[in-house]
Design a protein around this motif. Structure first.
Motif, PDB file in Angstrom:
ATOM      1  N   VAL A  29       1.947   0.195   1.485  1.00  0.00           N
ATOM      2  CA  VAL A  29       1.819   0.154   0.107  1.00  0.00           C
ATOM      3  C   VAL A  29       2.167   1.622  -0.595  1.00  0.00           C
ATOM      4  CG1 VAL A  29      -0.432  -1.001   0.347  1.00  0.00           C
ATOM      5  CG2 VAL A  29      -0.504   1.479   0.215  1.00  0.00           C
ATOM      6  N   GLY A  30       2.465   1.485  -1.798  1.00  0.00           N
ATOM      7  CA  GLY A  30       3.339   2.680  -2.556  1.00  0.00           C
ATOM      8  C   GLY A  30       3.816   2.144  -3.799  1.00  0.00           C
ATOM      9  N   PRO A  31       4.160   3.059  -4.650  1.00  0.00           N
ATOM     10  CA  PRO A  31       4.708   2.727  -5.988  1.00  0.00           C
ATOM     11  C   PRO A  31       6.075   1.972  -5.585  1.00  0.00           C
ATOM     12  CG  PRO A  31       4.818   5.178  -5.731  1.00  0.00           C
ATOM     13  CD  PRO A  31       3.867   4.559  -4.521  1.00  0.00           C
ATOM     14  N   ASN A  32       6.610   1.541  -6.821  1.00  0.00           N
ATOM     15  CA  ASN A  32       8.058   0.991  -6.866  1.00  0.00           C
ATOM     16  C   ASN A  32       9.048   2.217  -6.473  1.00  0.00           C
ATOM     17  OD1 ASN A  32       7.264  -1.529  -7.328  1.00  0.00           O
ATOM     18  ND2 ASN A  32       7.529  -1.483  -9.381  1.00  0.00           N
ATOM     19  N   GLY A  33      10.087   2.050  -5.427  1.00  0.00           N
ATOM     20  CA  GLY A  33      11.050   2.840  -5.220  1.00  0.00           C
ATOM     21  C   GLY A  33      10.622   3.836  -4.275  1.00  0.00           C
ATOM     22  N   ALA A  34       9.470   3.741  -3.528  1.00  0.00           N
ATOM     23  CA  ALA A  34       8.968   4.584  -2.577  1.00  0.00           C
ATOM     24  C   ALA A  34       9.620   4.781  -1.272  1.00  0.00           C
ATOM     25  CB  ALA A  34       7.494   4.260  -2.423  1.00  0.00           C
ATOM     26  N   GLY A  35      10.435   3.380  -1.043  1.00  0.00           N
ATOM     27  CA  GLY A  35      10.962   3.285   0.256  1.00  0.00           C
ATOM     28  C   GLY A  35      10.461   2.078   1.186  1.00  0.00           C
ATOM     29  N   LYS A  36       9.494   1.502   0.676  1.00  0.00           N
ATOM     30  CA  LYS A  36       8.549   0.604   1.528  1.00  0.00           C
ATOM     31  C   LYS A  36       9.645  -0.796   2.100  1.00  0.00           C
ATOM     32  CE  LYS A  36       6.061  -0.901  -1.786  1.00  0.00           C
ATOM     33  NZ  LYS A  36       6.521   0.034  -2.693  1.00  0.00           N
ATOM     34  N   SER A  37      10.527  -1.308   1.161  1.00  0.00           N
ATOM     35  CA  SER A  37      11.433  -2.193   1.854  1.00  0.00           C
ATOM     36  C   SER A  37      12.523  -1.671   2.751  1.00  0.00           C
ATOM     37  CB  SER A  37      12.027  -2.926   0.320  1.00  0.00           C
ATOM     38  OG  SER A  37      11.121  -3.638  -0.336  1.00  0.00           O
ATOM     39  N   LEU A  38      12.830  -0.291   2.689  1.00  0.00           N
ATOM     40  CA  LEU A  38      13.594   0.099   3.475  1.00  0.00           C
ATOM     41  C   LEU A  38      13.060   0.326   4.731  1.00  0.00           C
ATOM     42  CD1 LEU A  38      15.568   3.105   1.306  1.00  0.00           C
ATOM     43  CD2 LEU A  38      16.663   1.061   2.319  1.00  0.00           C
ATOM     44  N   ILE A  39      11.999   0.551   4.786  1.00  0.00           N
ATOM     45  CA  ILE A  39      11.164   0.730   6.066  1.00  0.00           C
ATOM     46  C   ILE A  39      11.139  -0.508   7.021  1.00  0.00           C
ATOM     47  CG2 ILE A  39       8.829   1.263   7.112  1.00  0.00           C
ATOM     48  CD1 ILE A  39       8.595   3.430   5.090  1.00  0.00           C
ATOM     49  N   LEU A  40      11.143  -1.651   5.983  1.00  0.00           N
ATOM     50  CA  LEU A  40      10.835  -2.878   6.853  1.00  0.00           C
ATOM     51  C   LEU A  40      12.457  -3.413   7.303  1.00  0.00           C
ATOM     52  CD1 LEU A  40       9.088  -5.416   4.057  1.00  0.00           C
ATOM     53  CD2 LEU A  40       8.207  -3.862   5.876  1.00  0.00           C
ATOM     54  N   ARG A  41      13.136  -2.880   6.642  1.00  0.00           N
ATOM     55  CA  ARG A  41      14.675  -3.396   7.029  1.00  0.00           C
ATOM     56  C   ARG A  41      15.231  -2.448   8.304  1.00  0.00           C
ATOM     57  NH1 ARG A  41      14.033  -5.179   2.288  1.00  0.00           N
ATOM     58  NH2 ARG A  41      15.221  -6.873   1.425  1.00  0.00           N
ATOM     59  N   LEU A  42      14.658  -1.330   8.283  1.00  0.00           N
ATOM     60  CA  LEU A  42      14.827  -0.565   9.574  1.00  0.00           C
ATOM     61  C   LEU A  42      14.101  -0.951  10.640  1.00  0.00           C
ATOM     62  CD1 LEU A  42      14.464   2.961   7.670  1.00  0.00           C
ATOM     63  CD2 LEU A  42      16.557   2.335   9.097  1.00  0.00           C
ATOM     64  N   LEU A 210      -9.136   2.828   0.866  1.00  0.00           N
ATOM     65  CA  LEU A 210      -9.415   2.134  -0.544  1.00  0.00           C
ATOM     66  C   LEU A 210     -10.586   3.137  -1.001  1.00  0.00           C
ATOM     67  CD1 LEU A 210      -9.111  -1.601   0.037  1.00  0.00           C
ATOM     68  CD2 LEU A 210      -7.649  -0.039  -1.032  1.00  0.00           C
ATOM     69  N   LYS A 211     -11.341   3.773  -0.129  1.00  0.00           N
ATOM     70  CA  LYS A 211     -12.593   4.411  -0.635  1.00  0.00           C
ATOM     71  C   LYS A 211     -12.259   5.862  -0.740  1.00  0.00           C
ATOM     72  CE  LYS A 211     -17.565   5.147   0.432  1.00  0.00           C
ATOM     73  NZ  LYS A 211     -18.456   4.888   1.491  1.00  0.00           N
ATOM     74  N   THR A 212     -11.470   6.424   0.365  1.00  0.00           N
ATOM     75  CA  THR A 212     -11.519   8.002   0.300  1.00  0.00           C
ATOM     76  C   THR A 212     -10.105   8.255   0.729  1.00  0.00           C
ATOM     77  OG1 THR A 212     -12.213   8.291   2.388  1.00  0.00           O
ATOM     78  CG2 THR A 212     -13.770   8.538   0.473  1.00  0.00           C
ATOM     79  N   PRO A 213      -8.907   7.881  -0.236  1.00  0.00           N
ATOM     80  CA  PRO A 213      -7.479   8.032   0.248  1.00  0.00           C
ATOM     81  C   PRO A 213      -7.086   9.558   0.585  1.00  0.00           C
ATOM     82  CG  PRO A 213      -7.731   7.866  -1.979  1.00  0.00           C
ATOM     83  CD  PRO A 213      -9.074   7.550  -1.651  1.00  0.00           C
ATOM     84  N   ALA A 214      -6.363   9.728   1.897  1.00  0.00           N
ATOM     85  CA  ALA A 214      -5.962  11.168   2.237  1.00  0.00           C
ATOM     86  C   ALA A 214      -5.200  11.937   1.596  1.00  0.00           C
ATOM     87  CB  ALA A 214      -5.630  10.857   3.666  1.00  0.00           C
ATOM     88  N   SER A 215      -4.665  11.488   0.608  1.00  0.00           N
ATOM     89  CA  SER A 215      -3.744  12.428  -0.280  1.00  0.00           C
ATOM     90  C   SER A 215      -3.879  12.219  -1.857  1.00  0.00           C
ATOM     91  CB  SER A 215      -2.309  12.198   0.079  1.00  0.00           C
ATOM     92  OG  SER A 215      -1.888  11.034  -0.490  1.00  0.00           O
ATOM     93  N   ARG A 216      -3.432  13.459  -2.601  1.00  0.00           N
ATOM     94  CA  ARG A 216      -3.722  13.543  -3.921  1.00  0.00           C
ATOM     95  C   ARG A 216      -2.733  12.276  -4.535  1.00  0.00           C
ATOM     96  NH1 ARG A 216      -1.349  18.558  -6.559  1.00  0.00           N
ATOM     97  NH2 ARG A 216       0.509  17.507  -5.765  1.00  0.00           N
ATOM     98  N   GLU A 217      -1.609  12.100  -3.974  1.00  0.00           N
ATOM     99  CA  GLU A 217      -0.625  10.817  -4.528  1.00  0.00           C
ATOM    100  C   GLU A 217      -1.330   9.516  -4.150  1.00  0.00           C
ATOM    101  OE1 GLU A 217       1.692  14.585  -3.429  1.00  0.00           O
ATOM    102  OE2 GLU A 217       0.130  13.504  -2.343  1.00  0.00           O
ATOM    103  N   ALA A 218      -1.804   9.217  -3.021  1.00  0.00           N
ATOM    104  CA  ALA A 218      -2.559   7.981  -2.778  1.00  0.00           C
ATOM    105  C   ALA A 218      -3.688   7.874  -3.697  1.00  0.00           C
ATOM    106  CB  ALA A 218      -2.796   8.165  -1.344  1.00  0.00           C
ATOM    107  N   LYS A 219      -4.659   8.829  -3.828  1.00  0.00           N
ATOM    108  CA  LYS A 219      -5.575   8.468  -5.101  1.00  0.00           C
ATOM    109  C   LYS A 219      -4.954   8.270  -6.324  1.00  0.00           C
ATOM    110  CE  LYS A 219      -9.565  11.252  -6.653  1.00  0.00           C
ATOM    111  NZ  LYS A 219     -10.496  12.405  -6.445  1.00  0.00           N
ATOM    112  N   ALA A 220      -4.134   9.029  -6.770  1.00  0.00           N
ATOM    113  CA  ALA A 220      -3.375   8.860  -8.134  1.00  0.00           C
ATOM    114  C   ALA A 220      -2.724   7.279  -8.181  1.00  0.00           C
ATOM    115  CB  ALA A 220      -2.385   9.654  -8.487  1.00  0.00           C
ATOM    116  N   TYR A 221      -2.333   6.955  -6.880  1.00  0.00           N
ATOM    117  CA  TYR A 221      -1.614   5.439  -6.856  1.00  0.00           C
ATOM    118  C   TYR A 221      -2.827   4.334  -7.064  1.00  0.00           C
ATOM    119  CZ  TYR A 221       0.321   1.226  -4.818  1.00  0.00           C
ATOM    120  OH  TYR A 221       0.545  -0.094  -4.665  1.00  0.00           O
ATOM    121  N   LEU A 222      -3.872   4.646  -6.491  1.00  0.00           N
ATOM    122  CA  LEU A 222      -4.966   3.765  -6.328  1.00  0.00           C
ATOM    123  C   LEU A 222      -5.825   3.691  -7.828  1.00  0.00           C
ATOM    124  CD1 LEU A 222      -6.914   4.323  -2.744  1.00  0.00           C
ATOM    125  CD2 LEU A 222      -5.491   2.281  -3.700  1.00  0.00           C
ATOM    126  N   ALA A 223      -5.697   4.703  -8.472  1.00  0.00           N
ATOM    127  CA  ALA A 223      -6.268   4.824  -9.789  1.00  0.00           C
ATOM    128  C   ALA A 223      -5.428   4.089 -10.988  1.00  0.00           C
ATOM    129  CB  ALA A 223      -6.578   6.192 -10.124  1.00  0.00           C
TER     130      ALA A 223
END
Length: 223
Positions: A29-42, A210-223
């Motif tokens: 998971v992550g915002p658009n452009g984070a690199g998720k699809s690139l990771i899949l292709r790798l 989903l309950k206690t994300p481990a980073s500030r960025e992840a918390k902002a994403y879920l919010a």
């Protein structure tokens, strides 16, 4: 993946990404452009990194017959549903006499027996994606990679896709799925890997993420 760096020109799009895929279902998971699809292709060996290594079990080269890949948009042959599966089984090297039985088992898995003779390209969007998923499972891959497999599908079609994925996982197939749907992540994944701006910011059990994300960025994403 071990310390992967991927660049396009001077732009670094993945920076030091490491991931150890072992078992179960991983939600990416992550915002658009984070690199998720690139990771899949790798992971699938479709791209090579500038730095770092990709290993499948102990192999430095990803064996294509062990990877099933389902993209967001289905691409199907101009044949019937059954013939699409028979073709995939032939490519996978299944003996001719075994192909009809394997195709029937795949149709049963997807609840598509009644559509076996239907033209694949005349199916609904959800049915096409189900067929694409079944075709990816034809070779009995060790790793199934899904890039937002239920994007734009209604809840019923999404549930059918998720049921196939869960049944494949129960049979020992390792699954990585990109999703923007927190509900889908909760229903499917055992763990979540959160990617932001080309870096991994968290790898946690899904309920913990989903309950206690481990980073500030992840918390902002879920919010």
């Amino acid at each position: 993946l071990n310390n992967i760096v991927k660049r396009y020109g001077r732009r670094t799009v993945l920076d030091g990404v490491s991931l150890d895929v072992t078992h179960g279902i991983t939600g990416l998971v992550g915002p658009n452009g984070a690199g998720k699809s690139l990771i899949l292709r790798l992971l699938a060996g479709l791209l090579m990194p500038e730095q770092g290594s990709v290993r499948f079990n102990t192999l430095s080269r990803v064996p294509r017959d062990q990877i099933g890949f389902v993209f967001q948009r289905p691409v199907l042959l101009r044949r019937s549903v059954q013939d699409n599966l028979l073709h995939a089984l032939a490519i996978a090297g299944v003996e001719r006499g075994q192909r009809p039985f394997r195709a029937d088992a795949l149709l049963e898995l997807g609840g598509m027996q009644h559509l076996a003779k239907s033209p694949a390209r005349k199916l609904s969007g959800g049915e096409q994606q189900r067929l694409t998923l079944l075709r990816a499972l034809a070779a009995k891959p060790g790793l199934l990679i899904l890039d937002e497999p239920s994007a734009s599908l209604d809840p019923q079609a999404t549930a059918l896709i998720e049921n196939i994925v869960l049944r494949a996982s129960q049979c020992g197939v390792k699954v990585i799925v990109v999703t923007h749907d927190q509900g889908q992540a909760a229903r499917l994944s055992d763990e979540v890997m959160f990617v932001h701006k080309g870096r991994v910011h968290a790898i946690q059990a899904t309920h913990e993420f989903l309950k206690t994300p481990a980073s500030r960025e992840a918390k902002a994403y879920l919010a």
